[in-house]
Design an enzyme around this catalytic site. Structure first.
Site, PDB file in Angstrom:
ATOM      1  N   TYR A 110      14.819  34.014  35.275  1.00  0.00           N
ATOM      2  CA  TYR A 110      13.406  33.615  34.443  1.00  0.00           C
ATOM      3  C   TYR A 110      13.867  33.223  32.989  1.00  0.00           C
ATOM      4  O   TYR A 110      13.088  32.346  32.567  1.00  0.00           O
ATOM      5  CB  TYR A 110      12.447  34.697  34.463  1.00  0.00           C
ATOM      6  CG  TYR A 110      11.905  35.026  35.769  1.00  0.00           C
ATOM      7  CD1 TYR A 110      11.101  34.082  36.393  1.00  0.00           C
ATOM      8  CD2 TYR A 110      12.095  36.276  36.628  1.00  0.00           C
ATOM      9  CE1 TYR A 110      10.363  34.554  37.740  1.00  0.00           C
ATOM     10  CE2 TYR A 110      11.723  36.370  37.912  1.00  0.00           C
ATOM     11  CZ  TYR A 110      10.885  35.548  38.369  1.00  0.00           C
ATOM     12  OH  TYR A 110      10.527  35.745  39.657  1.00  0.00           O
ATOM     13  N   ARG A 117       4.237  41.747  44.222  1.00  0.00           N
ATOM     14  CA  ARG A 117       4.545  41.089  45.167  1.00  0.00           C
ATOM     15  C   ARG A 117       3.315  40.802  45.968  1.00  0.00           C
ATOM     16  O   ARG A 117       2.433  41.861  45.874  1.00  0.00           O
ATOM     17  CB  ARG A 117       5.532  41.500  46.209  1.00  0.00           C
ATOM     18  CG  ARG A 117       7.017  41.840  45.400  1.00  0.00           C
ATOM     19  CD  ARG A 117       8.106  42.131  46.390  1.00  0.00           C
ATOM     20  NE  ARG A 117       9.206  42.390  45.749  1.00  0.00           N
ATOM     21  CZ  ARG A 117       9.721  43.636  45.089  1.00  0.00           C
ATOM     22  NH1 ARG A 117       8.989  44.310  44.972  1.00  0.00           N
ATOM     23  NH2 ARG A 117      10.998  43.486  44.378  1.00  0.00           N
ATOM     24  N   LYS A 142       9.718  47.521  47.567  1.00  0.00           N
ATOM     25  CA  LYS A 142      10.961  47.392  48.413  1.00  0.00           C
ATOM     26  C   LYS A 142      11.858  48.743  48.451  1.00  0.00           C
ATOM     27  O   LYS A 142      11.977  49.244  47.343  1.00  0.00           O
ATOM     28  CB  LYS A 142      11.797  46.213  48.181  1.00  0.00           C
ATOM     29  CG  LYS A 142      11.373  44.766  48.460  1.00  0.00           C
ATOM     30  CD  LYS A 142      11.834  43.655  48.215  1.00  0.00           C
ATOM     31  CE  LYS A 142      11.677  42.289  48.650  1.00  0.00           C
ATOM     32  NZ  LYS A 142      12.385  41.075  48.348  1.00  0.00           N
ATOM     33  N   HIS A 151       3.208  33.674  45.089  1.00  0.00           N
ATOM     34  CA  HIS A 151       4.257  34.161  44.300  1.00  0.00           C
ATOM     35  C   HIS A 151       4.692  33.401  42.932  1.00  0.00           C
ATOM     36  O   HIS A 151       5.264  33.681  42.107  1.00  0.00           O
ATOM     37  CB  HIS A 151       5.491  33.831  45.394  1.00  0.00           C
ATOM     38  CG  HIS A 151       6.635  34.765  45.273  1.00  0.00           C
ATOM     39  ND1 HIS A 151       6.807  36.173  45.380  1.00  0.00           N
ATOM     40  CD2 HIS A 151       7.905  34.578  44.725  1.00  0.00           C
ATOM     41  CE1 HIS A 151       7.748  36.626  45.504  1.00  0.00           C
ATOM     42  NE2 HIS A 151       8.741  36.097  44.980  1.00  0.00           N
ATOM     43  N   ARG A 202       3.740  35.469  40.105  1.00  0.00           N
ATOM     44  CA  ARG A 202       4.472  36.730  39.886  1.00  0.00           C
ATOM     45  C   ARG A 202       5.610  35.935  39.110  1.00  0.00           C
ATOM     46  O   ARG A 202       6.035  36.219  38.012  1.00  0.00           O
ATOM     47  CB  ARG A 202       5.103  37.205  41.341  1.00  0.00           C
ATOM     48  CG  ARG A 202       6.395  37.926  41.005  1.00  0.00           C
ATOM     49  CD  ARG A 202       6.794  38.900  42.551  1.00  0.00           C
ATOM     50  NE  ARG A 202       8.015  39.186  42.342  1.00  0.00           N
ATOM     51  CZ  ARG A 202       8.127  40.436  42.112  1.00  0.00           C
ATOM     52  NH1 ARG A 202       7.316  41.389  41.796  1.00  0.00           N
ATOM     53  NH2 ARG A 202       9.290  40.846  42.183  1.00  0.00           N
ATOM     54  N   HIS A 232      12.833  44.529  40.506  1.00  0.00           N
ATOM     55  CA  HIS A 232      14.334  44.204  40.905  1.00  0.00           C
ATOM     56  C   HIS A 232      15.317  45.118  40.890  1.00  0.00           C
ATOM     57  O   HIS A 232      15.610  45.956  39.834  1.00  0.00           O
ATOM     58  CB  HIS A 232      14.539  42.932  39.930  1.00  0.00           C
ATOM     59  CG  HIS A 232      13.911  41.800  40.122  1.00  0.00           C
ATOM     60  ND1 HIS A 232      13.454  40.756  39.308  1.00  0.00           N
ATOM     61  CD2 HIS A 232      13.074  41.514  41.245  1.00  0.00           C
ATOM     62  CE1 HIS A 232      12.985  39.795  39.637  1.00  0.00           C
ATOM     63  NE2 HIS A 232      12.732  40.012  40.952  1.00  0.00           N
TER      64      HIS A 232
END
Length: 311
Positions: free
Chosen positions: A292, A162, A186, A257, A260, A283
């Site tokens: 994806y 990120r 995160k 992004h 990414r 994730h």
């Protein structure tokens, strides 16, 4: 204070609203340990709703009902706020009111009866391999700054970081011997991500020939630094990558992004394991990574339609 839908000057929040709002943000930071960007997103959504309530002369949470919520969402749409953004707001406000009920600050959560606005699944946009190759070979003179920018783009595409993780990356997090980086993502979840030989070479060139000249005697724990010795902002890196894209002839609304997205899409299109990609991207849910695979399926359909005689 985050400005809500509408152009009028926002009113002051009633004391009950302000106290609960500040208490909830403390809860997100200290107990749920959310990343700064997540806390800012919650703050904007909740502050926007509370300011709307103040405009409508509501002073207590007990005055919030389905009619008030419907009118708020309708007001958002009239101010060109998308269904997708409204879906995020409803989710944030549902969490906020759950918190209020648990802390006995209100009796009910009216958002449990609200269906999330239909937004559709927005597929991520990835660059082609050719476009990425152009980004990795920017024209112009080689300078300490260009070495830094090139190393950042190489590492971003090589790891799928990120952008917030990239600009805040400590130098100690990069192991150039084993070609791994240690990332705190995160929710303060740590993950290890490998990177390739070319990214290693660009990082080494930057560390040896670029970083000391940018710092000019200053000290910094960050890998990618500015001449002030600090890390750059996400906005500044977006400006850099946009400038590089224009210089190499990529005329599209590019963002960090998208690299990414390209990292994940290109790995999966070449046969990478979905769970391995999930781990590298950080994730929590594999369904987030599965989007994806849809991107690659769409690419295959386009190729089939273009080249098959009965396409």
């Amino acid at each position: 204070m985050t400005r809500p839908p509408g152009n009028n000057k926002p009113p002051l929040l009633p004391e009950q609203f302000l106290g609960a709002y500040e208490l909830f943000l403390q809860y997100l930071i200290s107990e749920r340990r959310l990343a700064e960007n997540s806390v800012e997103a919650y703050s904007a959504d909740i502050n926007g709703f509370l300011t709307y309530l103040a405009r409508k002369r509501k002073k207590t949470f007990e005055e919030v009902n389905l009619k008030v919520i419907h009118n708020f969402l309708q007001n958002c749409l009239e101010n060109n706020i998308s269904h997708r953004s409204n879906a995020r707001r409803v989710s944030a406000l549902r969490t906020f009111f759950n918190f209020l009920v648990q802390r006995n600050l209100t009796a009910d959560n009216p958002f449990v009866a609200v269906d999330l606005p239909k937004s559709g699944k927005k597929l991520p946009i990835a660059l082609s391999v050719t476009e990425v190759s152009k980004l990795l070979k920017p024209p112009g003179l080689v300078t300490p700054i260009s070495r830094r920018d090139t190393a950042m783009i190489f590492l971003l595409y090589s790891t799928g970081l990120r952008v917030s993780e990239l600009v805040n990356l400590p130098q100690s997090a990069v192991n150039l011997t084993s070609c791994f980086i240690r990332v705190l993502g995160k929710g303060n979840k740590e993950r290890l991500i490998p990177f390739g030989r070319q990214a290693k070479e660009k990082i080494e060139e930057y560390i040896d020939l670029g970083r000391p000249r940018i710092l000019n005697g200053k000290r910094s724990n960050y890998l990618f630094v500015t001449n002030r010795g600090s890390c750059m902002t996400r906005l500044r890196f977006w400006q850099i990558i946009r400038k590089v894209a224009l210089a190499v002839g990529i005329d599209k609304d590019i963002s960090p992004h998208m690299l990414r997205h390209s990292f994940a899409t290109h790995l999966l299109s070449h046969g990478a394991d979905l769970r391995a990609v999930q781990m590298m991207l950080g994730h929590a849910d594999i369904s987030t990574t599965q989007v994806y695979t849809h991107v690659d399926q769409d690419r295959l359909k386009t190729i089939h339609k273009k080249f098959h005689p009965r396409g």
